[in-house]
Design a protein around this motif. Sequence first.
Motif, PDB file in Angstrom:
ATOM      1  N   GLN A  45      17.614 -34.962  18.934  1.00  0.00           N
ATOM      2  CA  GLN A  45      16.586 -34.268  18.172  1.00  0.00           C
ATOM      3  C   GLN A  45      15.562 -35.237  17.587  1.00  0.00           C
ATOM      4  O   GLN A  45      14.357 -34.999  17.646  1.00  0.00           O
ATOM      5  N   TYR A 102      13.383 -36.609  20.382  1.00  0.00           N
ATOM      6  CA  TYR A 102      12.556 -35.585  21.013  1.00  0.00           C
ATOM      7  C   TYR A 102      11.387 -35.179  20.110  1.00  0.00           C
ATOM      8  O   TYR A 102      10.253 -35.021  20.580  1.00  0.00           O
ATOM      9  N   ASP A 157       6.958 -27.541  22.479  1.00  0.00           N
ATOM     10  CA  ASP A 157       8.416 -27.593  22.580  1.00  0.00           C
ATOM     11  C   ASP A 157       8.884 -26.445  23.469  1.00  0.00           C
ATOM     12  O   ASP A 157       8.816 -25.282  23.089  1.00  0.00           O
ATOM     13  N   LYS A 197      11.964 -25.238  26.599  1.00  0.00           N
ATOM     14  CA  LYS A 197      13.283 -25.578  27.122  1.00  0.00           C
ATOM     15  C   LYS A 197      13.160 -26.517  28.315  1.00  0.00           C
ATOM     16  O   LYS A 197      13.933 -27.478  28.453  1.00  0.00           O
ATOM     17  N   ARG A 213      12.471 -29.950  27.095  1.00  0.00           N
ATOM     18  CA  ARG A 213      13.683 -30.568  26.541  1.00  0.00           C
ATOM     19  C   ARG A 213      14.571 -31.121  27.658  1.00  0.00           C
ATOM     20  O   ARG A 213      15.135 -32.213  27.529  1.00  0.00           O
ATOM     21  N   TYR A 214      14.709 -30.365  28.729  1.00  0.00           N
ATOM     22  CA  TYR A 214      15.545 -30.839  29.828  1.00  0.00           C
ATOM     23  C   TYR A 214      14.918 -32.053  30.519  1.00  0.00           C
ATOM     24  O   TYR A 214      15.626 -32.964  30.946  1.00  0.00           O
ATOM     25  N   TYR A 217      13.089 -34.298  29.057  1.00  0.00           N
ATOM     26  CA  TYR A 217      13.307 -35.454  28.189  1.00  0.00           C
ATOM     27  C   TYR A 217      14.780 -35.859  28.187  1.00  0.00           C
ATOM     28  O   TYR A 217      15.091 -37.057  28.118  1.00  0.00           O
ATOM     29  N   LEU A 218      15.676 -34.901  28.269  1.00  0.00           N
ATOM     30  CA  LEU A 218      17.104 -35.209  28.375  1.00  0.00           C
ATOM     31  C   LEU A 218      17.349 -36.104  29.589  1.00  0.00           C
ATOM     32  O   LEU A 218      18.091 -37.095  29.507  1.00  0.00           O
ATOM     33  N   PHE A 238      23.394 -27.595  24.321  1.00  0.00           N
ATOM     34  CA  PHE A 238      21.973 -27.917  24.488  1.00  0.00           C
ATOM     35  C   PHE A 238      21.119 -26.647  24.397  1.00  0.00           C
ATOM     36  O   PHE A 238      20.093 -26.617  23.701  1.00  0.00           O
ATOM     37  N   TYR A 251      18.304 -24.996  21.234  1.00  0.00           N
ATOM     38  CA  TYR A 251      16.965 -24.454  21.468  1.00  0.00           C
ATOM     39  C   TYR A 251      16.868 -23.016  20.975  1.00  0.00           C
ATOM     40  O   TYR A 251      15.882 -22.629  20.340  1.00  0.00           O
TER      41      TYR A 251
END
Length: 583
Positions: A59, A62, A73, A75, A78-79, A81-82, A570, A574
């Motif tokens: 977090q 990110y 932001d 989903k 986020r993936y 960046y993961l 994860f 979100y």
Amino acid sequence: MSLKLLLEYGCFNLRQPFFFLLVLSFFIIQSCTDKKNTDELSQTLFEVNGIEMSVNDFQSKYVRRLIQTGQNDTKAGRYRYLNELIDNLVLADKSDEKGLLDDPIYLKALEYQERKSMMDYYFIDRMEERIEPPTDEEVRLAFAKKQRKVYVRQLFSLKESDLEEPYQRLESGENFVDVANDYFETSEYDSLAGYLGPISYFGVDDAFAEAAFSTNQGEYSKPVRSLFGYHIVYVEFIEFPAMITEDEYQYRKPGITSQVRLRKQKLVSNSYVRDLMSTLLVEVDAENLASLRVSIGNMSEDQILDTTQEPEQEQESNFWDDERIGSLSQSLDQSTVLATYLLKGERVEFTFGNYLSWLPYLPFNESKNRTGASLGRALRNEVFYQLAEDEDYSGDERVENEVRKRGYDVLSDLYQTELAIEAVSDSTSIEVPASFRERLIRNRQVQIRASYWKIPVSTVKEAEEVKEDINAGGLPISYDSFNKVDYKIIDPTNEDYSLVRKGIVGMPVIGNSVSEGWMVFQLNERDIEEINSQTIVDNLETRYKVFNRISSEVERLRAQAIIKVDTLLFDEIYELKKEKESE
């Protein structure tokens, strides 16, 4: 793995800045988080070859990415960046194969991160010893004070001694306005001498507010120290609200509680730092300080940073980086004594070398324009570090974790640098795919459509309080200056364009515009459409070689790695975030 770093090879710094300004209130707030929330944040979100990363690790990184890029932001984001973080860990875990564990850049980064983290957590622990959670009685009193409007006058000075004589005159019964006329040496009697007008409880300096709102109408305070100097506060009139209801208190309680907690943190931390510094009996070497000031002032233009910055954050470019520190380090002898201080009964020297070691934490512009203040900040950091070292904070689990995480980032960067050098050294001709060519776009022209709201305020302090209230559940529409902008095209000439372009959807931020000044701003929706672009072709083959070399190595290492991702957790993070936004 950063796509920007890969695509722009030849422009990135092999030693990116490692450090950022210590924001004390952030660490204090983090330390006061309730245990349940702390346990949730510490859950393992993913691991690579046994290297675990928690929810909090992801977090924090990110959110920083969103702030830097202005991306929304999502989903999918986020993936993506993961996967970048996983790529970094895959590279870091195998960096020993290239002998990077002995690289001086890596070792220096660990040393600096350890010093920083020791200082951070020593301070956090001292604050935890001193700060108690707000009681219901304190919150109710703050709520009542927030409803009032207090009209004040003041006598002000940078030196406390200047207020001794006027304070004694007030104590002997003299009229405040008469004393104020004498104190300010008005050419003729001024009935408004020292008059500031109405102030709100959370709208001014914390210490000043506590003095004003704890003084009865028609009375004055003892000299009080604020962040600006010393004040005698006179309360001329108090305007009370017509009615305060229990329902309104319960509705506002979460926001008021956050504001009270933040004020206590600031007051306690400021007092703690001032008290500590006053015991050090600091003696500055004026001649050497002057030499330092000249050295910084004489740095070439390409080393002087742009003073413009986004109002909601300090940009990285406003801080010292390795290149500037290296340049400055040549100007004076490392052993040059800038100041001495008394610590635990011994007189300690603070040298130019000590100052250099803390520069990565310090704003460049402060060092250049207020060198003495910058020296004081660095000396304070050194003292905290020395105190932490005496209590063996180097072995603290929290410190070790921060050092370990920093190490992974540096090793990944160094590994990518090694791969880039290998790729550039390869003279073999290679065909560049059209898909890669299309990624290298410069001079993009875009059209932005967005909807947002803003709440103009008078000061950054007031903006902080409004933002805190909204984050705690307050309604933006309840503020008189609330202004909503419906979904439309935002032209680059629009005063809010920069905030719209870089804002994070659904997150209130503190902003500033030339025409309106300070405000609390929240982007609700934004769509960016590219309307024109130009493809660049210079060094295209070299760029692709670098990209391909790093991508191939990451793919090879990922195939060998044991990677575990808690996708349920994860996705839950979100969804919880989206639920909070819709409340």
